[in-house]
Motif scaffolding. Sequence first.
Motif, PDB file in Angstrom:
ATOM      1  N   GLU A 176      -3.866  -2.491   4.608  1.00  0.00           N
ATOM      2  CA  GLU A 176      -4.689  -1.858   3.570  1.00  0.00           C
ATOM      3  C   GLU A 176      -4.529  -2.661   2.291  1.00  0.00           C
ATOM      4  O   GLU A 176      -3.530  -3.364   2.101  1.00  0.00           O
ATOM      5  CB  GLU A 176      -4.252  -0.405   3.363  1.00  0.00           C
ATOM      6  CG  GLU A 176      -5.137   0.413   2.433  1.00  0.00           C
ATOM      7  CD  GLU A 176      -6.588   0.442   2.859  1.00  0.00           C
ATOM      8  OE1 GLU A 176      -7.335  -0.441   2.372  1.00  0.00           O
ATOM      9  OE2 GLU A 176      -6.968   1.310   3.658  1.00  0.00           O
ATOM     10  N   PHE A 177      -5.515  -2.556   1.401  1.00  0.00           N
ATOM     11  CA  PHE A 177      -5.437  -3.233   0.111  1.00  0.00           C
ATOM     12  C   PHE A 177      -5.110  -2.228  -0.979  1.00  0.00           C
ATOM     13  O   PHE A 177      -5.602  -1.096  -0.971  1.00  0.00           O
ATOM     14  CB  PHE A 177      -6.745  -3.964  -0.195  1.00  0.00           C
ATOM     15  CG  PHE A 177      -6.922  -5.211   0.626  1.00  0.00           C
ATOM     16  CD1 PHE A 177      -6.393  -6.411   0.210  1.00  0.00           C
ATOM     17  CD2 PHE A 177      -7.594  -5.164   1.837  1.00  0.00           C
ATOM     18  CE1 PHE A 177      -6.526  -7.558   0.973  1.00  0.00           C
ATOM     19  CE2 PHE A 177      -7.740  -6.298   2.611  1.00  0.00           C
ATOM     20  CZ  PHE A 177      -7.196  -7.496   2.181  1.00  0.00           C
ATOM     21  N   GLN A 178      -4.292  -2.668  -1.936  1.00  0.00           N
ATOM     22  CA  GLN A 178      -3.818  -1.805  -3.013  1.00  0.00           C
ATOM     23  C   GLN A 178      -4.275  -2.347  -4.355  1.00  0.00           C
ATOM     24  O   GLN A 178      -4.371  -3.563  -4.546  1.00  0.00           O
ATOM     25  CB  GLN A 178      -2.291  -1.733  -2.985  1.00  0.00           C
ATOM     26  CG  GLN A 178      -1.690  -0.804  -4.031  1.00  0.00           C
ATOM     27  CD  GLN A 178      -0.170  -0.851  -4.023  1.00  0.00           C
ATOM     28  OE1 GLN A 178       0.416  -1.811  -3.550  1.00  0.00           O
ATOM     29  NE2 GLN A 178       0.460   0.175  -4.540  1.00  0.00           N
ATOM     30  N   THR A 179      -4.540  -1.439  -5.290  1.00  0.00           N
ATOM     31  CA  THR A 179      -4.862  -1.858  -6.647  1.00  0.00           C
ATOM     32  C   THR A 179      -3.665  -2.593  -7.230  1.00  0.00           C
ATOM     33  O   THR A 179      -2.558  -2.059  -7.237  1.00  0.00           O
ATOM     34  CB  THR A 179      -5.200  -0.642  -7.524  1.00  0.00           C
ATOM     35  OG1 THR A 179      -6.272   0.077  -6.917  1.00  0.00           O
ATOM     36  CG2 THR A 179      -5.614  -1.096  -8.919  1.00  0.00           C
TER      37      THR A 179
ATOM     38  N   VAL B  10       1.590  -8.739 -10.908  1.00  0.00           N
ATOM     39  CA  VAL B  10       0.638  -9.706 -10.375  1.00  0.00           C
ATOM     40  C   VAL B  10      -0.453  -9.979 -11.387  1.00  0.00           C
ATOM     41  O   VAL B  10      -0.644  -9.233 -12.349  1.00  0.00           O
ATOM     42  CB  VAL B  10      -0.010  -9.179  -9.066  1.00  0.00           C
ATOM     43  CG1 VAL B  10       1.017  -9.045  -7.973  1.00  0.00           C
ATOM     44  CG2 VAL B  10      -0.702  -7.853  -9.303  1.00  0.00           C
ATOM     45  N   THR B  11      -1.171 -11.064 -11.173  1.00  0.00           N
ATOM     46  CA  THR B  11      -2.269 -11.421 -12.049  1.00  0.00           C
ATOM     47  C   THR B  11      -3.562 -10.836 -11.518  1.00  0.00           C
ATOM     48  O   THR B  11      -3.637 -10.352 -10.395  1.00  0.00           O
ATOM     49  CB  THR B  11      -2.392 -12.946 -12.140  1.00  0.00           C
ATOM     50  OG1 THR B  11      -2.713 -13.455 -10.837  1.00  0.00           O
ATOM     51  CG2 THR B  11      -1.079 -13.572 -12.611  1.00  0.00           C
ATOM     52  N   ALA B  12      -4.594 -10.907 -12.345  1.00  0.00           N
ATOM     53  CA  ALA B  12      -5.879 -10.335 -11.959  1.00  0.00           C
ATOM     54  C   ALA B  12      -6.470 -11.058 -10.745  1.00  0.00           C
ATOM     55  O   ALA B  12      -7.288 -10.499 -10.020  1.00  0.00           O
ATOM     56  CB  ALA B  12      -6.846 -10.394 -13.134  1.00  0.00           C
ATOM     57  N   SER B  13      -6.071 -12.328 -10.528  1.00  0.00           N
ATOM     58  CA  SER B  13      -6.602 -13.097  -9.415  1.00  0.00           C
ATOM     59  C   SER B  13      -5.906 -12.773  -8.096  1.00  0.00           C
ATOM     60  O   SER B  13      -6.290 -13.285  -7.050  1.00  0.00           O
ATOM     61  CB  SER B  13      -6.466 -14.596  -9.699  1.00  0.00           C
ATOM     62  OG  SER B  13      -5.098 -14.949  -9.829  1.00  0.00           O
ATOM     63  N   CYS B  14      -4.894 -11.926  -8.140  1.00  0.00           N
ATOM     64  CA  CYS B  14      -4.110 -11.632  -6.937  1.00  0.00           C
ATOM     65  C   CYS B  14      -4.671 -10.398  -6.234  1.00  0.00           C
ATOM     66  O   CYS B  14      -4.874  -9.358  -6.856  1.00  0.00           O
ATOM     67  CB  CYS B  14      -2.648 -11.403  -7.316  1.00  0.00           C
ATOM     68  SG  CYS B  14      -1.600 -10.967  -5.922  1.00  0.00           S
ATOM     69  N   THR B  15      -4.912 -10.534  -4.942  1.00  0.00           N
ATOM     70  CA  THR B  15      -5.316  -9.408  -4.115  1.00  0.00           C
ATOM     71  C   THR B  15      -4.088  -8.939  -3.349  1.00  0.00           C
ATOM     72  O   THR B  15      -3.455  -9.723  -2.643  1.00  0.00           O
ATOM     73  CB  THR B  15      -6.417  -9.824  -3.135  1.00  0.00           C
ATOM     74  OG1 THR B  15      -7.552 -10.280  -3.866  1.00  0.00           O
ATOM     75  CG2 THR B  15      -6.822  -8.656  -2.261  1.00  0.00           C
ATOM     76  N   VAL B  16      -3.738  -7.654  -3.484  1.00  0.00           N
ATOM     77  CA  VAL B  16      -2.501  -7.136  -2.903  1.00  0.00           C
ATOM     78  C   VAL B  16      -2.775  -6.510  -1.541  1.00  0.00           C
ATOM     79  O   VAL B  16      -3.462  -5.494  -1.433  1.00  0.00           O
ATOM     80  CB  VAL B  16      -1.838  -6.099  -3.834  1.00  0.00           C
ATOM     81  CG1 VAL B  16      -0.542  -5.579  -3.211  1.00  0.00           C
ATOM     82  CG2 VAL B  16      -1.551  -6.719  -5.192  1.00  0.00           C
TER      83      VAL B  16
ATOM     84  N   ASN C 213      -5.431   3.740   1.218  1.00  0.00           N
ATOM     85  CA  ASN C 213      -5.378   3.571  -0.231  1.00  0.00           C
ATOM     86  C   ASN C 213      -5.891   4.852  -0.878  1.00  0.00           C
ATOM     87  O   ASN C 213      -7.020   5.267  -0.623  1.00  0.00           O
ATOM     88  CB  ASN C 213      -6.231   2.378  -0.653  1.00  0.00           C
ATOM     89  CG  ASN C 213      -6.042   2.026  -2.116  1.00  0.00           C
ATOM     90  OD1 ASN C 213      -4.974   2.207  -2.677  1.00  0.00           O
ATOM     91  ND2 ASN C 213      -7.090   1.525  -2.744  1.00  0.00           N
ATOM     92  N   THR C 214      -5.070   5.510  -1.694  1.00  0.00           N
ATOM     93  CA  THR C 214      -5.447   6.791  -2.281  1.00  0.00           C
ATOM     94  C   THR C 214      -6.378   6.583  -3.474  1.00  0.00           C
ATOM     95  O   THR C 214      -6.472   5.478  -4.019  1.00  0.00           O
ATOM     96  CB  THR C 214      -4.202   7.572  -2.733  1.00  0.00           C
ATOM     97  OG1 THR C 214      -3.576   6.865  -3.821  1.00  0.00           O
ATOM     98  CG2 THR C 214      -3.206   7.729  -1.593  1.00  0.00           C
ATOM     99  N   PRO C 215      -7.082   7.629  -3.918  1.00  0.00           N
ATOM    100  CA  PRO C 215      -7.992   7.480  -5.053  1.00  0.00           C
ATOM    101  C   PRO C 215      -7.324   7.001  -6.344  1.00  0.00           C
ATOM    102  O   PRO C 215      -7.995   6.441  -7.206  1.00  0.00           O
ATOM    103  CB  PRO C 215      -8.558   8.905  -5.225  1.00  0.00           C
ATOM    104  CG  PRO C 215      -8.501   9.489  -3.858  1.00  0.00           C
ATOM    105  CD  PRO C 215      -7.234   8.948  -3.257  1.00  0.00           C
ATOM    106  N   ASP C 216      -6.008   7.226  -6.481  1.00  0.00           N
ATOM    107  CA  ASP C 216      -5.319   6.751  -7.690  1.00  0.00           C
ATOM    108  C   ASP C 216      -4.610   5.415  -7.460  1.00  0.00           C
ATOM    109  O   ASP C 216      -3.803   4.995  -8.281  1.00  0.00           O
ATOM    110  CB  ASP C 216      -4.326   7.796  -8.196  1.00  0.00           C
ATOM    111  CG  ASP C 216      -3.223   8.117  -7.193  1.00  0.00           C
ATOM    112  OD1 ASP C 216      -3.263   7.562  -6.072  1.00  0.00           O
ATOM    113  OD2 ASP C 216      -2.339   8.915  -7.522  1.00  0.00           O
ATOM    114  N   GLY C 217      -4.924   4.728  -6.361  1.00  0.00           N
ATOM    115  CA  GLY C 217      -4.425   3.382  -6.158  1.00  0.00           C
ATOM    116  C   GLY C 217      -3.087   3.258  -5.472  1.00  0.00           C
ATOM    117  O   GLY C 217      -2.561   2.151  -5.343  1.00  0.00           O
ATOM    118  N   ARG C 218      -2.528   4.363  -4.995  1.00  0.00           N
ATOM    119  CA  ARG C 218      -1.266   4.286  -4.260  1.00  0.00           C
ATOM    120  C   ARG C 218      -1.545   4.146  -2.762  1.00  0.00           C
ATOM    121  O   ARG C 218      -2.684   4.225  -2.323  1.00  0.00           O
ATOM    122  CB  ARG C 218      -0.415   5.529  -4.537  1.00  0.00           C
ATOM    123  CG  ARG C 218       0.112   5.589  -5.963  1.00  0.00           C
ATOM    124  CD  ARG C 218       0.989   6.810  -6.185  1.00  0.00           C
ATOM    125  NE  ARG C 218       0.208   8.045  -6.239  1.00  0.00           N
ATOM    126  CZ  ARG C 218       0.747   9.255  -6.354  1.00  0.00           C
ATOM    127  NH1 ARG C 218       2.061   9.384  -6.420  1.00  0.00           N
ATOM    128  NH2 ARG C 218      -0.028  10.332  -6.413  1.00  0.00           N
TER     129      ARG C 218
END
Length: 317
Positions: free
Chosen positions: A247-250, A256-262, A301-306
Amino acid sequence: MPAPRPFALIRTHDQWLRASHTNTALEGEVVQLYWGDDEAQSVEDEKEFTELGAGLAFDSHCRLYHSVPVEGRVERLHWASHDPLQPADLQKSPVDLFETEIEESFGEFVLSGTKQTQLLMPAGLAVDEDDRLFVAESDAKRILVFDLESSRLLRRVQLAAKVTDLAAAGRTIYALLGQPPGLVKLTARSNPQTLDLPDAIDNPARIAISPAGDLYVLNAAGTADARVLKYPDGSEVVKVPFATDIEFQTPSPATVTASCTVLVVARRPDEDFLRFCIDKTDTSELPPLKARGYDGLGIVNTPDGRIGFWTSAGFRH
């Protein structure tokens, strides 16, 4: 001449990089405790976990949907009112969406005019931007599409193989097929369109869509050869033995930087979730997430990004 100071002041990132770290690690501009897995592995540590994954998905009203494959059920939980600190017996119980054999208990949806017993191994779930719930009824080799506002079954989509997972991107749903492996996309009204899979994706189990809209597939889930591959070229992103879901997380601005996808990778029951920073040129590991009680069947991934997961005591972060 003043006496030398018994300490040195460390201020810059470069100075921290040059320091000798003992049980600490430098992540971005943050010094934190070092993490790591125990190197000593027993025979039990090599045990595969290949149960069919369950589904977790949220609708636009922050209601959580959870499939229970072995019981043939899909249940709904009001996530906003759920307090993970309360004992399980004090939590509001999830509601089954479909009729069961128990006459005193009725679900919100009816699949046909005859008595509905249970779904045939419901696995992945997805909710599109119009609040249509897609249910991968794996053993029936089909996808059920429900309108959540009207509590109505819209259609059944028959496929050539068992569906292992679903992922939503706006109104488009991507569905992974087991053996033979395959990938299709569809909407609530359109027919499924078959997409070509690269040879590297020969045992697809889980699918996730990045914030940029890229597709990633977990191949050989639950085995020592589990790895995350990018679609459509099949290039390997990271190998994580015994991974069970992705899954992807905010991203967190502190690490991390803005260019990083977690990317978050779940493993077997009770094991920590690993996290990876994916950029255009490299993949690096981030601090893991604790997942006490994780059932091994999937994350969301929850609505608040967790990152949320299911346990014997219900839903947890």
